[in-house]
Design an enzyme around this catalytic site. Structure first.
Site: not given
Ligand code: UT7
Length: 315
Positions: A108, A242, A272
């Site tokens: 990520c 994020h 996500n």
């Protein structure tokens, strides 16, 4: 360096929480309050390299550059159909780009890791323009019978073009290495010689551990780079976090004592998308005209590794 162009591309299929409840023991009532997610874009017939290509071309157009102007291409990706060549080479072939091409797998925080690599190439005087593409299909990593992971993710690609400038004020990369909290394995092809047992394990995540890691490292490292650059939280215009879970973003926001208006979010209809999440959010904010020249942006991302990273730059 400084950002002069952004782009993003999403799969056309939108899957809502109610759609998931058709085949999983889950509900919008569980997913939305715990994550902030109501729907996500999911790959069907698209290829990830095509999303990466579209995001790259949009970012180049926004920057007023052509593929021939790029000196270095960094692609952040965890999984795609090609084990080799790298996704950066696959996308380069598709857009006719002939510069050095590197893939990184930093999960990520990949966009910030890629920015750190790019910044060092600029500091070494080796490049004039760098393209970063983060392209991810985490929906191909989870078991669609595991309600604790598959509801969280969406696919997509985000891109940014960088040129010479003095807009990066600080980047901090961090690792707290641990495999067990967030991993996926797959067997390689058999050989006549292999004797060890290999298993196929879809994405496994200890949600609570990762949650704690995310909030604590993000807060610690944002505060550190602000302290080191003599900047107060109030001076930051936008925190680009994020998009993993709205409660994580909320935890970071409360810890910093900053208003909600400084935390743009698209998790509600994206989920996500791993390393693509920050550059997709960046592109959407850019195209909405949210940023003005000189705005101070802090990026923060965290995930498998466990890796995390923060960056502070001016628009
Ligand atoms: O980008 C990579 C980084 N990843 C992250 O940042 C993710 C960080 N972690 C999280 O976002 C959260 O931990 C989750 C959203 C993954 C989970 O939230 P939680 O509040 O920590 O829930 P939990 O895992 O502790 O599960 C609570 C309950 C369990 O039931 P029991 O054991 O209490 O009876 C789960 O089985 O909720 C159940 N559950 C679900 N129920 C309905 C788990 N997933 C679901 C679901 N629908 N989708």
């Amino acid at each position: 360096m400084k950002i002069i162009g952004t782009g993003s591309a999403l799969p056309k299929k939108v899957v809502t929480n109610d759609d998931l409840a058709q085949f999983l023991d889950t509900s919008d009532e569980w997913i939305l309050p715990r994550t902030g997610i109501r729907s996500r874009h999911v790959i069907t017939d698209e290829r990830l390299e095509d999303l990466g290509k579209d995001a790259a071309l949009l970012a180049l157009k926004d920057a007023g550059l052509t593929p021939g102007d790029i000196d270095l291409f960094i692609c952040s990706n965890v999984v795609n159909e090609y084990l080799t060549p790298s996704l950066s080479c696959v996308i380069s072939a598709a857009i006719g780009m002939h510069c050095p091409a590197i893939d990184i797998n930093c999960a990520c925080p990949g966009f910030i890791y890629a920015m750190d690599i790019a910044e060092n190439y600029f500091l070494a005087g080796k490049v004039s323009n760098v393209l970063i593409v983060c392209a991810e299909e985490p929906t191909r990593m989870t078991s669609w019978t595991d309600r604790s992971t598959c509801v969280l993710f969406g696919d997509g690609a985000g891109a940014a073009v960088f040129t010479k400038g003095d807009n990066v004020k600080a980047i901090k990369l961090n690792s707290q290495p641990s495999v067990i909290h967030l991993y996926e394995t797959r067997p390689l092809l058999p050989t006549p010689f292999i004797t060890r047992h290999e298993t196929e394990q879809p994405l496994h995540m200890d949600g609570r551990e990762v949650f704690k890691f995310a909030v604590s490292t993000s807060l610690r490292d944002i505060e550190e780079i602000l302290r080191k650059t003599g900047t107060s939280v109030d001076e930051i215009d936008f925190f680009m976090i994020h998009q993993a879970n709205l409660r994580i973003i909320e935890g970071i926001r409360r810890g910093l004592g900053a208003p909600e208006s400084k935390f743009p979010s698209n998790i509600y209809d994206h989920g996500n998308s791993s390393s693509a999440s920050c550059p997709i959010l960046l592109d959407e904010c850019n195209r909405k005209g949210l940023f003005k020249r000189g705005d101070k942006l802090v990026f923060s991302a965290f995930g498998a590794g466990l890796l995390s990273a923060v960056a502070f730059l001016e628009w």
